[in-house]
Design a protein around this motif. Sequence first.
Motif, PDB file in Angstrom:
ATOM      1  N   TRP A 161      28.305  33.732  66.455  1.00  0.00           N
ATOM      2  CA  TRP A 161      27.942  32.861  65.621  1.00  0.00           C
ATOM      3  C   TRP A 161      26.258  32.759  65.365  1.00  0.00           C
ATOM      4  O   TRP A 161      25.930  32.663  64.318  1.00  0.00           O
ATOM      5  N   ASP A 162      25.716  32.824  66.709  1.00  0.00           N
ATOM      6  CA  ASP A 162      24.230  32.928  66.626  1.00  0.00           C
ATOM      7  C   ASP A 162      23.645  33.997  65.789  1.00  0.00           C
ATOM      8  O   ASP A 162      22.736  34.246  65.056  1.00  0.00           O
TER       9      ASP A 162
ATOM     10  N   ILE B 106      35.363  25.791  66.399  1.00  0.00           N
ATOM     11  CA  ILE B 106      35.142  26.543  67.612  1.00  0.00           C
ATOM     12  C   ILE B 106      36.728  27.000  67.971  1.00  0.00           C
ATOM     13  O   ILE B 106      37.065  27.956  68.299  1.00  0.00           O
ATOM     14  N   LYS B 107      37.568  26.039  67.835  1.00  0.00           N
ATOM     15  CA  LYS B 107      39.060  26.261  68.256  1.00  0.00           C
ATOM     16  C   LYS B 107      39.846  27.337  67.378  1.00  0.00           C
ATOM     17  O   LYS B 107      40.141  28.141  67.851  1.00  0.00           O
ATOM     18  N   ARG B 108      39.440  26.939  66.111  1.00  0.00           N
ATOM     19  CA  ARG B 108      40.225  27.742  65.086  1.00  0.00           C
ATOM     20  C   ARG B 108      39.489  29.226  65.151  1.00  0.00           C
ATOM     21  O   ARG B 108      39.960  30.257  64.889  1.00  0.00           O
ATOM     22  N   GLY B 109      37.828  29.396  65.186  1.00  0.00           N
ATOM     23  CA  GLY B 109      37.215  30.457  65.124  1.00  0.00           C
ATOM     24  C   GLY B 109      37.808  31.270  66.452  1.00  0.00           C
ATOM     25  O   GLY B 109      37.712  32.662  66.078  1.00  0.00           O
ATOM     26  N   LEU B 110      38.126  31.077  67.513  1.00  0.00           N
ATOM     27  CA  LEU B 110      38.546  31.825  68.365  1.00  0.00           C
ATOM     28  C   LEU B 110      39.988  32.273  68.340  1.00  0.00           C
ATOM     29  O   LEU B 110      39.985  33.372  69.035  1.00  0.00           O
TER      30      LEU B 110
ATOM     31  N   ARG C 292      36.136  36.277  57.012  1.00  0.00           N
ATOM     32  CA  ARG C 292      35.654  35.743  55.653  1.00  0.00           C
ATOM     33  C   ARG C 292      34.195  35.262  56.046  1.00  0.00           C
ATOM     34  O   ARG C 292      33.399  35.535  55.245  1.00  0.00           O
ATOM     35  N   LEU C 293      33.911  34.809  57.330  1.00  0.00           N
ATOM     36  CA  LEU C 293      32.250  34.531  57.656  1.00  0.00           C
ATOM     37  C   LEU C 293      31.630  35.810  57.600  1.00  0.00           C
ATOM     38  O   LEU C 293      30.579  35.833  57.214  1.00  0.00           O
ATOM     39  N   ASN C 294      32.370  36.710  58.428  1.00  0.00           N
ATOM     40  CA  ASN C 294      31.669  37.986  58.622  1.00  0.00           C
ATOM     41  C   ASN C 294      31.026  38.755  57.228  1.00  0.00           C
ATOM     42  O   ASN C 294      30.239  39.536  57.174  1.00  0.00           O
TER      43      ASN C 294
END
Length: 96
Positions: A75-76, A10-14, A22-24
Amino acid sequence: MTIGNALNFIKRGLEDSDLRGRLNAATSLLEIDQVLAEEDLLFSAYDFDEAFHHQLTQCQEMEAAEQLKEFKLWWDLLFRTLEPVACETQCSGCRA
């Protein structure tokens, strides 16, 4: 898999637009897990929910809480778009 990994995610993703990109770009849940594994950030859905609620209680400003909520929505949504769809019809449209 740990809540600590989910907190770190969460901290990094923000902050890390490259990680989000990369996740998208992932086309399956397996690819998401691979990206997270490469970053040493594997966690379960339970871990994520616990980490999210913990972070939310730590927010001291409304803006930070809203940013965190938007991250959770992203994320959801990412997971919902990659989950296999099960339907009751007998067509071959969703059973590739």
